[in-house]
Design a protein around this motif. Structure first.
Motif, mmCIF file in Angstrom:
data_model
loop_
_atom_site.group_PDB
_atom_site.id
_atom_site.type_symbol
_atom_site.label_atom_id
_atom_site.label_comp_id
_atom_site.label_asym_id
_atom_site.label_seq_id
_atom_site.Cartn_x
_atom_site.Cartn_y
_atom_site.Cartn_z
ATOM 1 N N VAL A 135 0.865 -1.240 -0.060
ATOM 2 C CA VAL A 135 -0.003 -0.066 0.178
ATOM 3 C C VAL A 135 0.890 1.288 -0.058
ATOM 4 O O VAL A 135 1.699 1.349 1.004
ATOM 5 C CB VAL A 135 -1.007 -0.044 1.350
ATOM 6 N N VAL A 136 0.618 2.019 -1.128
ATOM 7 C CA VAL A 136 1.668 3.274 -1.008
ATOM 8 C C VAL A 136 0.554 4.555 -1.078
ATOM 9 O O VAL A 136 -0.373 4.755 -2.057
ATOM 10 C CB VAL A 136 2.344 3.423 -2.630
ATOM 11 N N HIS A 137 0.794 5.200 0.049
ATOM 12 C CA HIS A 137 -0.043 6.619 0.101
ATOM 13 C C HIS A 137 0.487 7.794 -0.534
ATOM 14 O O HIS A 137 1.429 8.372 -0.209
ATOM 15 C CB HIS A 137 0.049 6.878 1.596
ATOM 16 N N LEU A 138 -0.019 7.949 -1.831
ATOM 17 C CA LEU A 138 0.443 8.817 -2.758
ATOM 18 C C LEU A 138 0.166 10.346 -2.084
ATOM 19 O O LEU A 138 0.904 11.197 -2.595
ATOM 20 C CB LEU A 138 -0.250 8.729 -4.224
ATOM 21 N N GLU A 139 -0.620 10.452 -1.175
ATOM 22 C CA GLU A 139 -0.981 11.680 -0.602
ATOM 23 C C GLU A 139 -0.083 11.917 0.674
ATOM 24 O O GLU A 139 -0.039 13.192 0.865
ATOM 25 C CB GLU A 139 -2.477 11.779 -0.051
ATOM 26 N N GLU A 140 0.405 11.228 1.095
ATOM 27 C CA GLU A 140 1.445 11.493 2.157
ATOM 28 C C GLU A 140 2.395 12.543 2.251
ATOM 29 O O GLU A 140 3.231 12.514 1.348
ATOM 30 C CB GLU A 140 1.771 10.088 2.913
ATOM 31 N N GLY A 141 2.365 13.404 3.217
ATOM 32 C CA GLY A 141 3.128 14.686 3.159
ATOM 33 C C GLY A 141 3.015 15.669 2.291
ATOM 34 O O GLY A 141 3.689 16.616 2.429
ATOM 35 N N LEU A 142 1.863 15.618 1.481
ATOM 36 C CA LEU A 142 1.458 16.945 0.647
ATOM 37 C C LEU A 142 0.742 18.010 1.625
ATOM 38 O O LEU A 142 0.052 17.410 2.545
ATOM 39 C CB LEU A 142 0.724 16.375 -0.445
ATOM 40 N N ASN A 143 1.188 19.201 1.199
ATOM 41 C CA ASN A 143 0.191 19.967 2.180
ATOM 42 C C ASN A 143 -1.199 20.031 1.747
ATOM 43 O O ASN A 143 -1.692 20.112 0.788
ATOM 44 C CB ASN A 143 0.733 21.467 1.321
ATOM 45 N N THR A 144 -1.925 19.864 2.861
ATOM 46 C CA THR A 144 -3.345 19.453 2.735
ATOM 47 C C THR A 144 -4.197 20.728 3.206
ATOM 48 O O THR A 144 -3.864 21.273 4.249
ATOM 49 C CB THR A 144 -3.762 18.275 3.673
ATOM 50 N N ARG A 145 -5.102 21.154 2.257
ATOM 51 C CA ARG A 145 -6.030 22.185 2.798
ATOM 52 C C ARG A 145 -7.103 21.483 3.482
ATOM 53 O O ARG A 145 -7.294 20.316 3.684
ATOM 54 C CB ARG A 145 -6.607 22.848 1.739
ATOM 55 N N HIS A 146 -7.819 22.397 4.464
ATOM 56 C CA HIS A 146 -8.912 22.022 5.279
ATOM 57 C C HIS A 146 -10.146 22.697 4.871
ATOM 58 O O HIS A 146 -9.950 23.909 4.647
ATOM 59 C CB HIS A 146 -8.361 22.133 7.035
#
Length: 381
Positions: A135-146
């Motif tokens: 399982v690879v989390h492609l979103e991990e570490g990206l700046n995330t908006r809320h």
């Protein structure tokens, strides 16, 4: 000629060594060595189709949403067989895999996650059911908006928590994007003391984000072409490692795709530049990353994951009238009843902005033109 692990030449060498070993076990070493080369060659030819089939078999990859399927197909093409869990018309927020999909995922070697809400619930179960699945989390570490005050809501399993969170926001965050170019789409609730931690870990756990006071994480990060480029780079790296015999082809596809996304980003920015700071009314707040990237503001009809009450509906209509909103945007994954009711009250048009369309490039071009047309309609009234 050099050989790398997984190359066709290396695979054939390994196959021939296995074949000779099998013949030696059957006939004995002396008898095997006495066989004419033509006989060994014929045996290799007879068995070669199986080896070639194994060597050329596509890698089975599972993804959650159609835009990620599109990306994987662009990178690896016929070298992958893709299972996409969320089909057109489904919502990735409340989706549950079918029993057939769960069974299929028990043998999938690679899952490329993107951080949509149902993955937070189902991925631990799927991993437990298939210990061999990477399982690879492609979103991990990206700046995330809320989600901000005009878009706060809860998804499926977390709706009760979302109601509680929504109660603590006021109704106006029109200045959220004043520093857009410097902060790349962070909302104003992002605290300075958490910036370093946020850059490293944001985007993977909505519950953790809420505990930090940032509100619920927005999972639709693929709708920002710049973030999508990072996702492409990560996916390409994983696919090259899993398909080393096709690594050079995947790398070439990656470079071409990155260039295409960069050009698309520039085109959208140019088209929407005259409308910086403008807002649009959308049923489900799925285009926040897109809005942040191009200095727009989305306001949601949806309130905490549900359709608005009559009082909330009246407030929305009043606000839309004050702002001369001429277009209400909807997507196919959610009920359009409330949106159509507001559009009727405003004599406004209803247009589609789909976060899950299968053709990523065409979809963002369509969204750009739809928003432009909506702003022009407002200006003409």
């Amino acid at each position: 000629m050099s050989m790398h692990a997984g190359s066709p030449l290396a695979s054939r060498q390994v196959f021939c060594e296995k074949l000779l070993s099998r013949v030696q076990r059957t006939l004995g070493s002396r008898a095997a060595r006495s066989l004419p080369l033509s006989v060994l060659g014929a045996l290799a030819v007879l068995a070669a189709p199986n080896a070639q089939a194994e060597d050329s078999a596509p890698l089975h990859v599972a993804v959650s949403v159609p835009p990620v399927e599109w990306m994987v197909d662009q990178l690896a093409g016929d070298h992958v067989a893709i299972t996409t869990l969320v089909k057109p018309g489904n919502s990735p927020h409340t989706y549950d895999p079918t029993p057939r999909q769960v069974a299929e995922l028990s043998t999938v070697p690679l899952y490329l996650a993107i951080g949509v809400p149902f993955e937070q619930v189902w991925l631990p179960r799927l991993e437990k059911n298939n210990a061999e699945m990477q399982v690879v989390h492609l979103e991990e570490g990206l700046n995330t908006r809320h989600f901000g005050s005009g878009e706060a809501h809860a998804h499926g399993h977390d709706e009760a928590h979302g109601h509680e969170h929504n109660a603590h926001h006021d109704d106006d965050h029109s200045d959220d994007h004043a520093d857009h170019d410097e902060h790349e789409g962070h909302d104003e609730h992002h605290h300075d003391e958490h910036e370093e931690h946020h850059d490293e870990h944001a985007g993977h756990d909505a519950h953790h984000d809420e505990d930090e006071g940032l509100g619920e994480a927005d999972p639709h990060l693929w709708l920002d072409p710049q973030r999508m480029q990072t996702v492409v780079e990560r996916a390409a790296e994983v696919l090259e490692a899993r398909l080393p015999q096709h690594a050079s082809e995947i790398d070439a596809n990656e470079q071409r795709l990155l260039k295409t996304l960069s050009e698309l980003d520039e085109q959208i920015a140019q088209t929407l530049a005259p409308y910086k700071g403008r807002n649009f009314l959308i049923f489900h707040p799925s285009f926040g990353y897109f809005a942040d990237r191009y200095s727009l503001e989305q306001h949601a009809i949806e309130v905490s994951g549900r359709e608005p009450t009559p009082r909330e509906m009246a407030m929305l209509i009043t606000r839309a009238k004050d702002e001369n909103i001429g277009t209400i945007f909807v997507s196919g994954q959610f009920s359009q009843t409330a949106a159509k009711r507001i559009a009727s009250s405003l004599e406004a048009e209803v247009a589609v902005l789909d976060p899950l369309a299968e053709d990523y490039l065409d979809n963002l071009k369509h969204a750009t033109e739809a928003l432009k047309a909506g702003f022009e309609l407002t200006d003409s009234q």
